[in-house]
Scaffold this active site. Structure first.
Site, PDB file in Angstrom:
ATOM      1  N   GLU A   1       0.717  -1.243  -0.187  1.00 27.50           N
ATOM      2  CA  GLU A   1      -0.051  -0.052  -0.162  1.00 27.50           C
ATOM      3  C   GLU A   1       0.927   1.466  -0.015  1.00 27.50           C
ATOM      4  O   GLU A   1       0.880   2.389   0.913  1.00 27.50           O
ATOM      5  CB  GLU A   1      -0.916  -0.196   1.254  1.00 27.50           C
ATOM      6  CG  GLU A   1      -2.026  -1.039   0.932  1.00 27.50           C
ATOM      7  CD  GLU A   1      -2.943  -0.901   2.224  1.00 27.50           C
ATOM      8  OE1 GLU A   1      -3.041  -0.073   3.139  1.00 27.50           O
ATOM      9  OE2 GLU A   1      -4.083  -1.641   1.870  1.00 27.50           O
TER      10      GLU A   1
ATOM     11  N   GLU B   1      -5.571  -8.113  -0.718  1.00 23.88           N
ATOM     12  CA  GLU B   1      -6.457  -7.740   0.456  1.00 23.88           C
ATOM     13  C   GLU B   1      -7.815  -7.606   0.299  1.00 23.88           C
ATOM     14  O   GLU B   1      -7.834  -6.647  -0.682  1.00 23.88           O
ATOM     15  CB  GLU B   1      -5.734  -6.790   1.193  1.00 23.88           C
ATOM     16  CG  GLU B   1      -4.476  -7.050   1.893  1.00 23.88           C
ATOM     17  CD  GLU B   1      -4.016  -5.666   2.914  1.00 23.88           C
ATOM     18  OE1 GLU B   1      -5.021  -5.162   3.570  1.00 23.88           O
ATOM     19  OE2 GLU B   1      -2.702  -5.622   2.966  1.00 23.88           O
TER      20      GLU B   1
HETATM   21  O1  AHR Z   1      -5.148  -6.046   6.958  1.00 22.88           O
HETATM   22  C1  AHR Z   1      -5.146  -4.685   7.579  1.00 22.88           C
HETATM   23  C2  AHR Z   1      -4.373  -3.459   6.937  1.00 22.88           C
HETATM   24  O2  AHR Z   1      -5.097  -3.096   5.792  1.00 22.88           O
HETATM   25  C3  AHR Z   1      -3.159  -4.048   6.333  1.00 22.88           C
HETATM   26  O3  AHR Z   1      -2.055  -3.975   7.327  1.00 22.88           O
HETATM   27  C4  AHR Z   1      -3.014  -3.067   5.486  1.00 22.88           C
HETATM   28  O4  AHR Z   1      -2.146  -3.393   4.144  1.00 22.88           O
HETATM   29  C5  AHR Z   1      -4.308  -2.650   4.990  1.00 22.88           C
HETATM   30  O5  AHR Z   1      -4.585  -1.307   4.992  1.00 22.88           O
END
Ligand code: AHR
Length: 490
Positions: free
Chosen positions: A172, A291
């Site tokens: 990210e 994610e």
């Molecule tokens: O999954 C929780 C968080 O969400 C992770 O650390 C990050 O990559 C995202 O913002």
């Protein structure tokens, strides 16, 4: 309400890469410490891993697990987590304002992953980290060259390389909350140089470059274009991250979020292909949706700084969350021609399908079930469903069909597996399913996840939301707001 699905076995979207059923373990909260690792637990193995948790992970059959973060990654020095545990430093984890003991690192995690039958999707720190540290980590994990880091792995007790195939270039990096956040230009450059060094050490690895951390970010689109301008020739996948919530308490809108996810995927595909055309490249960049989940119940929670494994981000999922997770899995399946990997974020305790009590029981959240069934049964070829059903409009103007579905052909078993969510909050749905080219098609199994109360949750004491097998009758009905899996034999 009535709905119709027509498929023809010759018209398909693609073959599923099982890695779309991946997940994620980050050093955050109780995901590692108190989650997968708890040496004092009655089921702990000789490495301190909880075998009760391992059993639940195996039940899902998670093909690949991203590690070690997440936001944590961007301040992490992988050298802290190898070798003699007694000599490992305790560090401040600035991402989550916690203390990291480093009792688990790549040495232990790759061993755990092997035991649960998963591949590791390893991530390198491009927040505070350097291309050379990433290069050294690839050497440590994958090389047998007799050189410093390859020998260090052996000295630490691992004669054979870990053979980690998939690697993420940071996490990210478009987000200003990220340690070492970068502009697209800055990230594109460092990602390109890091990718070169990593592949020079091990040309067989595959690399994922960071896309946007949310479709709704202002930089979305421009970020991907700039980053791919720099990295197109060096990477294999671009990442997507997206979480949804129901803060506004509007379930119809919430269940429509998978339509939003679908357009996110299609937009990123378009960007990748635009860069491909511009570069006159023959190579296609695919997508790693590494994610995704529902995440909002714990937003804004406060906790004490500098604890070891604080119980944070422990969203307790409702039945309606499981419906959306089911729909999101179908969206991934229906985009399997370009989405080759995806990670439900996360796996244990932190926004997770599997929960644990410290030194106690494990239990399955509502979202465990659609995830487990998709991973176990959703293997094979995704055929293109032509769906005829009603639709509704969300408050932000999205048109959402009442029926979400994906149809998967398993040729070896002569089976068609239909996943289906009836999004209607009021009406059951009579479903007519036709598969052209399938003689003697018969419905053999109908698994349903249903609860009258959309806000029902599970706990260690009670599985209020759990699947049941339905009796097969002449008329196929999908209950209002239900998730279903239908197995047809032909
Ligand atoms: O999954 C929780 C968080 O969400 C992770 O650390 C990050 O990559 C995202 O913002």
């Amino acid at each position: 309400m009535k709905a119709k699905i027509v498929v023809n076995l010759h018209y398909f979207i693609g073959d599923i890469d099982n890695r779309i059923y991946g997940s994620f373990i980050e050093h955050v909260g109780r995901a590692v410490y108190g989650g997968i690792y708890e040496p004092t637990h009655s089921t702990a193995d000789e490495n301190g891993f909880r075998q009760d948790v391992m059993e639940m992970v195996k039940q899902i059959g998670v093909p690949i697990i991203r590690y070690p973060g997440g936001n944590f990654l961007s301040g992490y020095n992988w050298m802290d987590g190898i070798g003699d545990k007694a000599k490992r430093p305790q560090r401040l984890d600035l991402a989550w304002r916690a203390i990291e003991t480093n009792q688990v690192g790549i040495d232990e995690f790759q061993e755990w992953a092997k035991r649960v039958g998963s591949q590791v999707m390893m991530a390198v720190n491009l927040g505070t980290g350097t291309p050379q540290e990433a290069q050294n980590l690839v050497e440590y994990c994958n090389s047998n060259t007799g050189t410093y880091y390859a020998e260090l792995r052996k000295k630490n007790g691992f004669e054979d390389p870990f053979a980690i195939k998939t690697w993420c270039l940071g996490n990210e990096m478009d987000g200003d909350w990220q340690i070492g956040h970068k502009t697209a230009e800055e990230y594109g450059r460092i990602a390109q140089e890091t990718a070169k060094l990593m592949k020079w050490v091990d040309p067989s690895i595959e690399l994922v470059v960071c896309g946007s951390s949310d479709y709704r970010r202002k930089t979305f689109g421009e970020w991907e274009l700039t980053v791919l301008e720099h990295t197109y020739d060096y990477v294999d996948y671009v990442s997507l991250h997206q979480y949804y919530g129901n803060k506004m308490k509007n379930t119809a809108d919430f269940l429509g979020k998978s339509v939003h996810m679908d357009s996110f995927i299609k937009s990123v595909v378009a960007i990748c292909d635009a860069v491909k055309a511009k570069k006159h490249s023959k190579k296609t960049i695919n997508l790693s949706f590494d994610e995704w989940n529902v995440w909002f119940h714990t937003h804004g929670e406060s906790y004490e700084d500098w604890q070891v494994a604080p119980a944070i981000l422990e969203d307790i999922y409702t039945f309606e969350d499981a419906l959306l997770v089911g729909c999101m899995l179908m969206t991934l399946q229906n985009n399997c021609d370009r989405v080759k990997m995806a990670c439900l974020a996360q796996l244990v305790n932190v926004i997770a399908p599997i929960m644990t009590e410290n030194n106690g029981r494990t239990w399955a959240q509502t979202i465990f079930y659609p995830y487990m069934y998709a991973s176990v049964y959703g293997k094979g070829r995704v055929v293109k469903p032509i769906v005829d059903c009603g639709a509704y409009e969300t408050s932000d103007g999205l048109v959402v069909p009442y029926l979400e579905t994906s149809v998967i052909l398993n040729q070896d078993e002569r089976q068609l597996i239909v996943f289906a969510v009836n999004r209607s909050l009021e009406e059951d749905m009579m479903l007519d399913f036709t598969a052209q080219g399938c003689d003697g098609l018969q419905l053999k199994k109908h698994i349903e996840l249903y609860c009258d109360d959309l806000k029902a949750t599970n706990s260690a004491d009670k599985q209020v939301v759990a699947p049941c097998e339905k009796e097969i009758t002449d008329v196929l009905s999908l209950r209002k707001h239900s998730w279903n899996m239908l197995i047809y034999k032909y």
